[in-house]
Scaffold this active site. Sequence first.
Site, PDB file in Angstrom:
ATOM      1  N   SER A  37     -25.388 -11.088  33.617  1.00 15.49           N
ATOM      2  CA  SER A  37     -25.330 -10.352  32.339  1.00 15.49           C
ATOM      3  C   SER A  37     -26.410  -9.282  32.261  1.00 15.49           C
ATOM      4  CB  SER A  37     -25.471 -11.312  31.159  1.00 15.49           C
ATOM      5  OG  SER A  37     -25.742 -10.624  29.975  1.00 15.49           O
ATOM      6  N   GLY A  38     -26.107  -8.233  31.584  1.00 11.77           N
ATOM      7  CA  GLY A  38     -27.063  -7.146  31.394  1.00 11.77           C
ATOM      8  C   GLY A  38     -27.255  -6.315  32.659  1.00 11.77           C
ATOM      9  N   GLN A  39     -26.687  -6.786  33.747  1.00 10.62           N
ATOM     10  CA  GLN A  39     -26.855  -6.065  35.005  1.00 10.62           C
ATOM     11  C   GLN A  39     -25.497  -5.878  35.649  1.00 10.62           C
ATOM     12  OE1 GLN A  39     -30.730  -7.049  37.069  1.00 10.62           O
ATOM     13  NE2 GLN A  39     -29.983  -9.056  36.514  1.00 10.62           N
ATOM     14  N   GLY A  40     -24.522  -5.687  34.786  1.00 12.71           N
ATOM     15  CA  GLY A  40     -23.139  -5.597  35.245  1.00 12.71           C
ATOM     16  C   GLY A  40     -22.928  -4.567  36.340  1.00 12.71           C
ATOM     17  N   TYR A  66     -24.546  -4.075  38.815  1.00 12.01           N
ATOM     18  CA  TYR A  66     -24.873  -4.597  40.147  1.00 12.01           C
ATOM     19  C   TYR A  66     -23.859  -5.636  40.630  1.00 12.01           C
ATOM     20  CZ  TYR A  66     -29.381  -2.371  39.419  1.00 12.01           C
ATOM     21  OH  TYR A  66     -30.360  -1.466  39.188  1.00 12.01           O
TER      22      TYR A  66
END
Length: 184
Positions: free
Chosen positions: A71-74, A76
Amino acid sequence: MGIMNKLFGWLKGKKKEANVLCVGLDNSGKTTIINYLKPNDAQQVDIVPTVGFNVEKVTMTNLSFTVFDMSGQGRYRVLWSHYYKETQGVIFVVDSADKLRMAVAKDELDQLLKHQTIMNKRIPILFFANMDVQNSLSAVKCSQLLGLENIKEKPWHICASNAKTGEGLSDGMHWLSDQLQTVK
Ligand SMILES: Nc1nc2c(ncn2[C@@H]2O[C@H](COP(=O)(O)OP(=O)(O)O)[C@@H](O)[C@H]2O)c(=O)[nH]1
Ligand SMILES: [Mg+2]
C-alpha cells in the site's frame, strides 16, 4: 531460539533455501516480527535495505525473508513480481488493533492473491493478527474481515501475535515450517 533452530535444522538437512515473503501495511509489525525471529547467537544475519522502495532482505543461513510494506507504494507493485517468483511462503501481517485499515489490508491481500505469479503457486500463507493488545480484534474476527475462508487453493493459517513479547510467533512459524517441508 528454538523455532529458528528447527527451521535451520530441516533446511540444512534438505540443503535447500527457502524464500519467505513478509508483507502487510506499514506499521503492522513486520520489522519487529523479523527482528524477533533473528537468532541472537552467532548465526550470520545480513540485512540489505533496498534503495528505491521499502524492501528489507534478511538472510539467516539458508532462510531468507524479503519484507515489504504494501500500500502507498503501488507504483512499485510491478517490481514486486520479481519477489513473488522466488517465494515459497508468505507471511501476511495485519495490525489487529487498526480496525480502520483492515479494509485496506484486505484490498492488498486480494491484490496479492490475484497476482498471476501467486495465483499459480500453492504456497502457504501465514497470517499474524499482530498487536494482541486490549481492544484489538481477535484472530477469528480478523480472519472474517479479511475473507480468509475464500482462500481455497492455498494452505493458510492465522495466529494472534504480539511481536514485542514474541507471543504467538513460534506457533505461526512452526506451522509455516511444517508447510514448507511439504512443498515440493
Ligand atoms: N504493542 C505492540 N506494538 C507493536 C507490536 N508489533 C510492532 N509494534 C510496534 O509498532 C510499530 C511499528 O512496527 P514495525 O515493526 O516497524 O512495523 P512495519 O512497518 O510493519 O515494519 C513499532 O513502534 C513497533 O514497536 C505488537 O505486537 N504489539
Ligand atoms: Mg518495517
